[in-house]
Design an enzyme around this catalytic site. Structure first.
Site, PDB file in Angstrom:
ATOM      1  N   TRP A 139       8.428 -38.249  29.314  1.00 20.46           N
ATOM      2  CA  TRP A 139       7.733 -37.361  30.252  1.00 20.46           C
ATOM      3  C   TRP A 139       7.454 -38.123  31.543  1.00 20.46           C
ATOM      4  O   TRP A 139       7.019 -39.289  31.496  1.00 20.46           O
ATOM      5  CB  TRP A 139       6.409 -36.878  29.626  1.00 20.46           C
ATOM      6  CG  TRP A 139       5.611 -36.006  30.543  1.00 20.46           C
ATOM      7  CD1 TRP A 139       6.064 -34.971  31.297  1.00 20.46           C
ATOM      8  CD2 TRP A 139       4.193 -36.102  30.799  1.00 20.46           C
ATOM      9  NE1 TRP A 139       5.028 -34.407  32.003  1.00 20.46           N
ATOM     10  CE2 TRP A 139       3.868 -35.072  31.724  1.00 20.46           C
ATOM     11  CE3 TRP A 139       3.175 -36.936  30.334  1.00 20.46           C
ATOM     12  CZ2 TRP A 139       2.571 -34.869  32.198  1.00 20.46           C
ATOM     13  CZ3 TRP A 139       1.884 -36.740  30.794  1.00 20.46           C
ATOM     14  CH2 TRP A 139       1.594 -35.710  31.717  1.00 20.46           C
ATOM     15  N   ASP A 149      12.042 -39.120  22.834  1.00 24.29           N
ATOM     16  CA  ASP A 149      11.395 -37.818  22.982  1.00 24.29           C
ATOM     17  C   ASP A 149      11.628 -37.280  24.389  1.00 24.29           C
ATOM     18  O   ASP A 149      11.197 -37.876  25.376  1.00 24.29           O
ATOM     19  CB  ASP A 149       9.896 -37.985  22.725  1.00 24.29           C
ATOM     20  CG  ASP A 149       9.176 -36.653  22.742  1.00 24.29           C
ATOM     21  OD1 ASP A 149       9.059 -36.040  21.665  1.00 24.29           O
ATOM     22  OD2 ASP A 149       8.742 -36.217  23.829  1.00 24.29           O
ATOM     23  N   TYR A 161      11.202 -31.537  31.095  1.00 25.52           N
ATOM     24  CA  TYR A 161      11.176 -32.831  31.807  1.00 25.52           C
ATOM     25  C   TYR A 161      12.371 -32.953  32.761  1.00 25.52           C
ATOM     26  O   TYR A 161      12.426 -33.886  33.559  1.00 25.52           O
ATOM     27  CB  TYR A 161      11.222 -34.018  30.845  1.00 25.52           C
ATOM     28  CG  TYR A 161      10.134 -34.091  29.809  1.00 25.52           C
ATOM     29  CD1 TYR A 161       8.999 -33.287  29.864  1.00 25.52           C
ATOM     30  CD2 TYR A 161      10.238 -34.998  28.740  1.00 25.52           C
ATOM     31  CE1 TYR A 161       8.013 -33.375  28.889  1.00 25.52           C
ATOM     32  CE2 TYR A 161       9.250 -35.089  27.776  1.00 25.52           C
ATOM     33  CZ  TYR A 161       8.146 -34.276  27.843  1.00 25.52           C
ATOM     34  OH  TYR A 161       7.193 -34.375  26.872  1.00 25.52           O
ATOM     35  N   LYS A 192      12.312 -30.020  23.418  1.00 27.12           N
ATOM     36  CA  LYS A 192      11.283 -28.971  23.297  1.00 27.12           C
ATOM     37  C   LYS A 192      11.707 -27.705  24.015  1.00 27.12           C
ATOM     38  O   LYS A 192      12.291 -27.766  25.101  1.00 27.12           O
ATOM     39  CB  LYS A 192       9.962 -29.474  23.891  1.00 27.12           C
ATOM     40  CG  LYS A 192       9.588 -30.857  23.378  1.00 27.12           C
ATOM     41  CD  LYS A 192       8.246 -31.341  23.847  1.00 27.12           C
ATOM     42  CE  LYS A 192       8.032 -32.784  23.426  1.00 27.12           C
ATOM     43  NZ  LYS A 192       8.617 -33.775  24.350  1.00 27.12           N
ATOM     44  N   HIS A 218       7.186 -26.163  23.031  1.00 27.97           N
ATOM     45  CA  HIS A 218       6.460 -27.138  23.863  1.00 27.97           C
ATOM     46  C   HIS A 218       4.953 -26.863  23.927  1.00 27.97           C
ATOM     47  O   HIS A 218       4.149 -27.787  23.976  1.00 27.97           O
ATOM     48  CB  HIS A 218       7.060 -27.178  25.279  1.00 27.97           C
ATOM     49  CG  HIS A 218       6.848 -28.485  25.966  1.00 27.97           C
ATOM     50  ND1 HIS A 218       7.751 -29.032  26.842  1.00 27.97           N
ATOM     51  CD2 HIS A 218       5.843 -29.378  25.921  1.00 27.97           C
ATOM     52  CE1 HIS A 218       7.292 -30.192  27.287  1.00 27.97           C
ATOM     53  NE2 HIS A 218       6.129 -30.418  26.743  1.00 27.97           N
ATOM     54  N   SER A 244       4.203 -27.994  19.382  1.00 26.34           N
ATOM     55  CA  SER A 244       3.513 -29.010  20.178  1.00 26.34           C
ATOM     56  C   SER A 244       2.320 -28.351  20.865  1.00 26.34           C
ATOM     57  O   SER A 244       2.403 -27.187  21.286  1.00 26.34           O
ATOM     58  CB  SER A 244       4.478 -29.594  21.222  1.00 26.34           C
ATOM     59  OG  SER A 244       3.826 -30.567  21.998  1.00 26.34           O
ATOM     60  N   SER A 252       1.157 -39.330  25.128  1.00 27.47           N
ATOM     61  CA  SER A 252       0.198 -40.021  26.009  1.00 27.47           C
ATOM     62  C   SER A 252      -0.677 -41.018  25.234  1.00 27.47           C
ATOM     63  O   SER A 252      -1.904 -40.993  25.364  1.00 27.47           O
ATOM     64  CB  SER A 252      -0.692 -39.018  26.756  1.00 27.47           C
ATOM     65  OG  SER A 252       0.097 -38.139  27.524  1.00 27.47           O
ATOM     66  N   LEU A 308      -1.337 -43.988  25.661  1.00 23.60           N
ATOM     67  CA  LEU A 308      -2.126 -44.900  26.514  1.00 23.60           C
ATOM     68  C   LEU A 308      -3.018 -44.087  27.452  1.00 23.60           C
ATOM     69  O   LEU A 308      -3.542 -44.625  28.436  1.00 23.60           O
ATOM     70  CB  LEU A 308      -1.185 -45.802  27.331  1.00 23.60           C
ATOM     71  CG  LEU A 308      -0.007 -46.421  26.564  1.00 23.60           C
ATOM     72  CD1 LEU A 308       0.872 -47.249  27.499  1.00 23.60           C
ATOM     73  CD2 LEU A 308      -0.504 -47.270  25.400  1.00 23.60           C
ATOM     74  N   GLY A 309      -3.166 -42.804  27.143  1.00 25.18           N
ATOM     75  CA  GLY A 309      -3.923 -41.929  28.057  1.00 25.18           C
ATOM     76  C   GLY A 309      -3.272 -41.919  29.427  1.00 25.18           C
ATOM     77  O   GLY A 309      -3.957 -41.984  30.443  1.00 25.18           O
ATOM     78  N   SER A 346       7.424 -46.105  29.232  1.00 20.90           N
ATOM     79  CA  SER A 346       7.396 -47.065  30.333  1.00 20.90           C
ATOM     80  C   SER A 346       8.781 -47.160  30.936  1.00 20.90           C
ATOM     81  O   SER A 346       9.782 -47.067  30.222  1.00 20.90           O
ATOM     82  CB  SER A 346       6.959 -48.457  29.866  1.00 20.90           C
ATOM     83  OG  SER A 346       7.012 -49.337  30.975  1.00 20.90           O
ATOM     84  N   ARG A 372       7.296 -54.069  29.633  1.00 19.22           N
ATOM     85  CA  ARG A 372       6.289 -53.213  28.993  1.00 19.22           C
ATOM     86  C   ARG A 372       6.856 -52.457  27.812  1.00 19.22           C
ATOM     87  O   ARG A 372       6.209 -52.332  26.772  1.00 19.22           O
ATOM     88  CB  ARG A 372       5.725 -52.222  30.007  1.00 19.22           C
ATOM     89  CG  ARG A 372       4.867 -52.864  31.058  1.00 19.22           C
ATOM     90  CD  ARG A 372       4.445 -51.809  32.053  1.00 19.22           C
ATOM     91  NE  ARG A 372       3.510 -52.311  33.038  1.00 19.22           N
ATOM     92  CZ  ARG A 372       3.052 -51.577  34.051  1.00 19.22           C
ATOM     93  NH1 ARG A 372       3.466 -50.335  34.198  1.00 19.22           N
ATOM     94  NH2 ARG A 372       2.199 -52.092  34.897  1.00 19.22           N
TER      95      ARG A 372
HETATM   96  P1  A2P Z   1       5.269 -47.683  33.736  1.00 19.97           P
HETATM   97  O1  A2P Z   1       6.189 -46.575  33.281  1.00 19.97           O
HETATM   98  O2  A2P Z   1       5.301 -47.914  35.216  1.00 19.97           O
HETATM   99  O3  A2P Z   1       5.436 -48.934  32.923  1.00 19.97           O
HETATM  100  P2  A2P Z   1       1.533 -42.910  28.228  1.00 19.97           P
HETATM  101  O4  A2P Z   1       2.568 -43.493  27.334  1.00 19.97           O
HETATM  102  O5  A2P Z   1       0.186 -42.743  27.614  1.00 19.97           O
HETATM  103  O6  A2P Z   1       2.005 -41.631  28.890  1.00 19.97           O
HETATM  104  O7  A2P Z   1       1.303 -43.953  29.415  1.00 19.97           O
HETATM  105  C1  A2P Z   1       2.321 -44.215  30.342  1.00 19.97           C
HETATM  106  C2  A2P Z   1       1.768 -44.979  31.516  1.00 19.97           C
HETATM  107  O8  A2P Z   1       1.337 -46.278  31.105  1.00 19.97           O
HETATM  108  C3  A2P Z   1       2.790 -45.186  32.573  1.00 19.97           C
HETATM  109  O9  A2P Z   1       2.133 -45.141  33.825  1.00 19.97           O
HETATM  110  C4  A2P Z   1       3.338 -46.580  32.289  1.00 19.97           C
HETATM  111  O10 A2P Z   1       3.758 -47.172  33.484  1.00 19.97           O
HETATM  112  C5  A2P Z   1       2.129 -47.289  31.742  1.00 19.97           C
HETATM  113  N1  A2P Z   1       2.455 -48.293  30.713  1.00 19.97           N
HETATM  114  C6  A2P Z   1       3.263 -48.139  29.652  1.00 19.97           C
HETATM  115  N2  A2P Z   1       3.286 -49.250  28.888  1.00 19.97           N
HETATM  116  C7  A2P Z   1       2.455 -50.136  29.475  1.00 19.97           C
HETATM  117  C8  A2P Z   1       2.059 -51.466  29.179  1.00 19.97           C
HETATM  118  N3  A2P Z   1       2.501 -52.088  28.092  1.00 19.97           N
HETATM  119  N4  A2P Z   1       1.189 -52.078  30.032  1.00 19.97           N
HETATM  120  C9  A2P Z   1       0.725 -51.445  31.127  1.00 19.97           C
HETATM  121  N5  A2P Z   1       1.063 -50.195  31.469  1.00 19.97           N
HETATM  122  C10 A2P Z   1       1.923 -49.527  30.658  1.00 19.97           C
END
Ligand code: A2P
Length: 276
Positions: free
Chosen positions: A24, A48, A53, A78, A111, A149, A198, A200-201, A241, A246
């Site tokens: 996404w 996914d 998207y 989706k 979705h 979803s 999401s 990582l929020g 990411s 990352r």
């Molecule tokens: P980026 O794509 O620039 O690495 P979620 O998975 O909750 O949707 O979060 C995605 C967000 O978190 C994206 O902005 C991504 O940025 C960032 N992100 C993903 N993995 C990491 C990581 N290990 N450390 C810091 N930021 C991360």
């Protein structure tokens, strides 16, 4: 075996890798192609995507060019949230397969219970019609599992009452602090597997002081704590990411968060996402 290579088993026996790569907000074209190629290179076997998207084509190209056999990669797409009719759902699935360049999909899910532009609208009949089309596709063998979803227990109850096949999956927004206990316990009771988008929020959780404190203790990153937490809750996190370091880091979650630290993380409450 490393978590990135482990699977859960869905209610129809299909295996789904524990960590998925979320796409996404990854731009169609090179950005998606490169991110998915890197994800596959570093061990992800669960990708996914969604019609909504607009990156299915690039996801499909990256998978087809990876050299990894198609059957070793679990791919989800989706049905767009505004498609709430039988014929429309059949057509949309064909378009998804065409965009991906595949002859089958692993998981196809509705979705959302309502169009994104009309959140909360009652689409009970439309969801039943769309899901019946997905049941037909499932029976044809062109998709290995079907589900939903963003569905609440009520939305799922509607499907269980009027359709035949229990959804294999409900993919919901789920991360530290976001209370999804009602939906999760309902899904557990019905044998519906919960995936967490999401995780990582969308990044906003990563500066949370408690998460940072726990991360320091385990000598890992806040992102790794967020992902590990969801694995220990029994769900499949779908971190996204576009950065190689990352996306690698997000697979390195082979440690245990002890019960007292899980309880500490459970004290975090609220949704830090900002939708602007
Ligand atoms: P980026 O794509 O620039 O690495 P979620 O998975 O909750 O949707 O979060 C995605 C967000 O978190 C994206 O902005 C991504 O940025 C960032 N992100 C993903 N993995 C990491 C990581 N290990 N450390 C810091 N930021 C991360």
């Amino acid at each position: 075996m490393k978590v990135i290579n482990q699977t859960y088993t869905l209610n129809n026996g299909v295996k789904i890798p524990k960590i998925g790569f979320g796409t996404w907000q990854i731009k169609p074209g090179d950005e998606t192609y490169n991110a998915v190629s890197l994800a596959l290179k570093h061990g992800y076997r669960h990708i996914d995507t969604a019609e909504g998207y607009q990156n299915e084509k690039s996801v499909g190209e990256a998978i087809r060019n990876s050299g990894i056999p198609r059957e070793e990669i679990f791919v989800t797409s989706k049905l767009e949230s505004h498609i709430k009719d039988y014929e429309g759902a059949l057509r949309a699935f064909d378009e998804t397969l065409k965009a991906l360049g595949f002859d089958y999909l692993d998981l196809f899910i509705i979705h959302a219970p309502w169009p994104w532009s009309e959140m909360g609208k009652d689409c009970k009949e439309g969801n039943v019609q769309a899901y019946k089309a997905m049941e037909e596709i499932y029976k044809s063998g062109r998709v290995k599992a079907i589900g939903v979803s963003n569905f609440s227990p009520n939305d799922i109850e509607n499907i269980l009452t009027h359709c035949e096949i229990v959804p294999a999956v409900n993919q919901i927004g789920y991360f530290i602090g976001l209370d999804q206990s009602e939906t999760i316990s309902y899904c557990e009771d019905k044998g519906i597997f919960v995936e967490a988008y999401s995780p990582l929020g969308i990044g906003y959780l990563l500066d949370n002081p408690i998460i940072n404190e726990v991360a320091k203790k385990y000598k890992v990153s806040p992102a790794q704590i967020c992902i590990r937490y969801l694995l220990q809750k029994g769900t499949a996190p779908l971190p996204k990411s576009i950065h190689e370091s990352r996306l690698i880091q997000n697979t390195e979650v082979d440690f245990d968060i002890w019960a007292d630290d899980m309880a500490l993380l459970d004290t975090i409450k609220g949704d830090p996402r900002r939708w602007s």
